[in-house]
Scaffold this active site. Sequence first.
Site, PDB file in Angstrom:
ATOM      1  N   TYR A 142      39.760  31.263  45.055  1.00  0.00           N
ATOM      2  CA  TYR A 142      38.861  32.518  44.795  1.00  0.00           C
ATOM      3  C   TYR A 142      39.065  33.896  45.729  1.00  0.00           C
ATOM      4  O   TYR A 142      39.244  33.443  47.088  1.00  0.00           O
ATOM      5  CB  TYR A 142      37.483  32.288  44.681  1.00  0.00           C
ATOM      6  CG  TYR A 142      36.447  33.473  44.220  1.00  0.00           C
ATOM      7  CD1 TYR A 142      36.504  34.040  43.023  1.00  0.00           C
ATOM      8  CD2 TYR A 142      35.469  33.590  45.304  1.00  0.00           C
ATOM      9  CE1 TYR A 142      35.587  34.990  42.666  1.00  0.00           C
ATOM     10  CE2 TYR A 142      34.798  34.846  45.185  1.00  0.00           C
ATOM     11  CZ  TYR A 142      34.661  35.561  43.673  1.00  0.00           C
ATOM     12  OH  TYR A 142      33.888  36.700  43.325  1.00  0.00           O
ATOM     13  N   ASP A 237      43.589  34.704  52.912  1.00  0.00           N
ATOM     14  CA  ASP A 237      42.319  35.172  52.711  1.00  0.00           C
ATOM     15  C   ASP A 237      41.456  34.294  53.482  1.00  0.00           C
ATOM     16  O   ASP A 237      40.990  32.893  53.085  1.00  0.00           O
ATOM     17  CB  ASP A 237      41.987  34.967  51.176  1.00  0.00           C
ATOM     18  CG  ASP A 237      40.499  35.284  50.944  1.00  0.00           C
ATOM     19  OD1 ASP A 237      39.522  35.326  51.776  1.00  0.00           O
ATOM     20  OD2 ASP A 237      40.021  35.360  49.633  1.00  0.00           O
ATOM     21  N   LYS A 265      32.277  37.446  55.063  1.00  0.00           N
ATOM     22  CA  LYS A 265      31.170  36.516  55.446  1.00  0.00           C
ATOM     23  C   LYS A 265      30.689  36.532  56.978  1.00  0.00           C
ATOM     24  O   LYS A 265      30.208  37.416  57.224  1.00  0.00           O
ATOM     25  CB  LYS A 265      31.469  35.144  54.937  1.00  0.00           C
ATOM     26  CG  LYS A 265      31.813  34.981  53.480  1.00  0.00           C
ATOM     27  CD  LYS A 265      31.905  33.901  52.586  1.00  0.00           C
ATOM     28  CE  LYS A 265      31.594  34.176  50.965  1.00  0.00           C
ATOM     29  NZ  LYS A 265      32.868  33.879  50.292  1.00  0.00           N
TER      30      LYS A 265
HETATM   31  C1  LIG Z   1      33.581  35.010  49.244  1.00  0.00           C
HETATM   32  C2  LIG Z   1      34.927  35.076  49.129  1.00  0.00           C
HETATM   33  C3  LIG Z   1      35.467  36.318  48.948  1.00  0.00           C
HETATM   34  C4  LIG Z   1      34.767  37.458  48.110  1.00  0.00           C
HETATM   35  O1  LIG Z   1      33.814  37.962  49.331  1.00  0.00           O
HETATM   36  P1  LIG Z   1      32.465  38.825  48.689  1.00  0.00           P
HETATM   37  O2  LIG Z   1      31.910  39.262  49.820  1.00  0.00           O
HETATM   38  O3  LIG Z   1      31.609  37.924  47.888  1.00  0.00           O
HETATM   39  O4  LIG Z   1      33.056  39.894  47.756  1.00  0.00           O
HETATM   40  C5  LIG Z   1      36.850  36.416  48.775  1.00  0.00           C
HETATM   41  N1  LIG Z   1      37.621  35.351  49.291  1.00  0.00           N
HETATM   42  C6  LIG Z   1      37.061  34.117  49.440  1.00  0.00           C
HETATM   43  C7  LIG Z   1      37.977  32.860  50.170  1.00  0.00           C
HETATM   44  C8  LIG Z   1      35.648  33.858  49.551  1.00  0.00           C
HETATM   45  O5  LIG Z   1      35.245  32.667  49.709  1.00  0.00           O
END
Ligand SMILES: *Cc1c(COP(=O)(O)O)cnc(C)c1O
Length: 422
Positions: A142, A237, A265
Amino acid sequence: MTRSQELFEKAQTLIPGGVNSPVRACRSVSCDPLFIARASGSKLVTEDGQELIDYVMSWGPMLLGHNHPDVAAAIAATAQGGTSFGAPCRLEVELAQAVVDAVPGIDMVRMVSSGTEATMSALRLARGYTGRNGVIKFHGGYHGHADAFLASAGSGVATQSIPGTPGVPQDVVKHTLLAHYNDLDAVKTLFANHGHDIAAVIVEPVAGNMGMVLPKPGFLEGLRELTRAYGALLIFDEVITGFRVAFGGAQQAFGIDPDLTCLGKIIGGGLPVGAYGGKREIMSHIAPSGTVYQAGTLSGNPLAMAAGLATLKALASRDYAALAVRTEAFSRELENILHSKGVPVTRNHIASIFTLFFTETPVTDFPSAQTADSGLFVSYYQQMRAQGIYLAPSGYECAFTSFAHSDEDLERTLDAAKRVRF
Ligand SMILES: *Cc1c(COP(=O)(O)O)cnc(C)c1O
């Protein structure tokens, strides 16, 4: 009716599904969501006054615990001087310096307001820089909700079993190539067939959105070699793993040097922040120093920068190894308790992240994660929540511990698990 139920009923008339992010609706665990009034340390307090030991931690950001005094004070003090300037401020420079100092692969960084913006912008940069369109992502990975990444995505997309991606043009996702996590041969084949058009491989260095899945030895190294060989960029990511798997992220823990890194985050300390950064030569292609456009009215917002800076300052002196050891022992005990009840359990753990999958199958990718029994998870989730233990309402998510979780919190959680009946 509880206050949460009342609020949820009202919310459903005003907000689609009653929530501003889908998994919060708790549909896959056949529950209504709890409305949270406040939080402190390891605990949430609901609108009905129920106290919960939290293992969601706002889906990762609250590694210091909720409402950490340093972070709260930094936000309050900064707010005294105004909340947004739309012009550069000192805190942006200070947070950029803190990120560059902490994350080995980042020479320059651009602040945005969410993880979604970070990954979307990093992909645009990779495409602009390489002059190519293709991107390889992994099933169950994701990367936020930008169009290009909504192919076989994890997190809520997996949880809600949304099969396709209505609203995403086929023309856009046709550039998204898919492989299974940990399957280096599949990536090799994709490069052999499409190498001239692949701008980037984007990967969660530790997968966190199909439950937690570790990279097999050689997988990340192999991605690094293949991307180099074909002139594509490697995008880590680290929205979950940054400042969590290690202070310098998974890239520090595994010793891999990605071209670009996405953060979110934790970097916002609970305020809306994302960031993407990497090699100076690549980052210089972003406007205004380069031609790849990306902008944001509230990017570098002083409150968000203050929260992020206070969080990183506090984390820099925390004992990550000790928290990893405690989380390992705790998650192992939890696994043993569930196992003793005759249900299949596979545990994946790193640092302050773990997932218990209700399956005998080792979980190394999305198909193996999908072998987990969702009925057992629902039963476990509901019984834990009824006892004041707040887990992510999906089997495809991580459990997060924090520096605020006490031994007593962990003990109470184990006691609750002992009372679960399947
Ligand atoms: C949460 C998440 C995102 C997206 O971040 P948002 O602040 O919710 O847009 C992207 N990549 C990873 C791995 C995530 O866990």
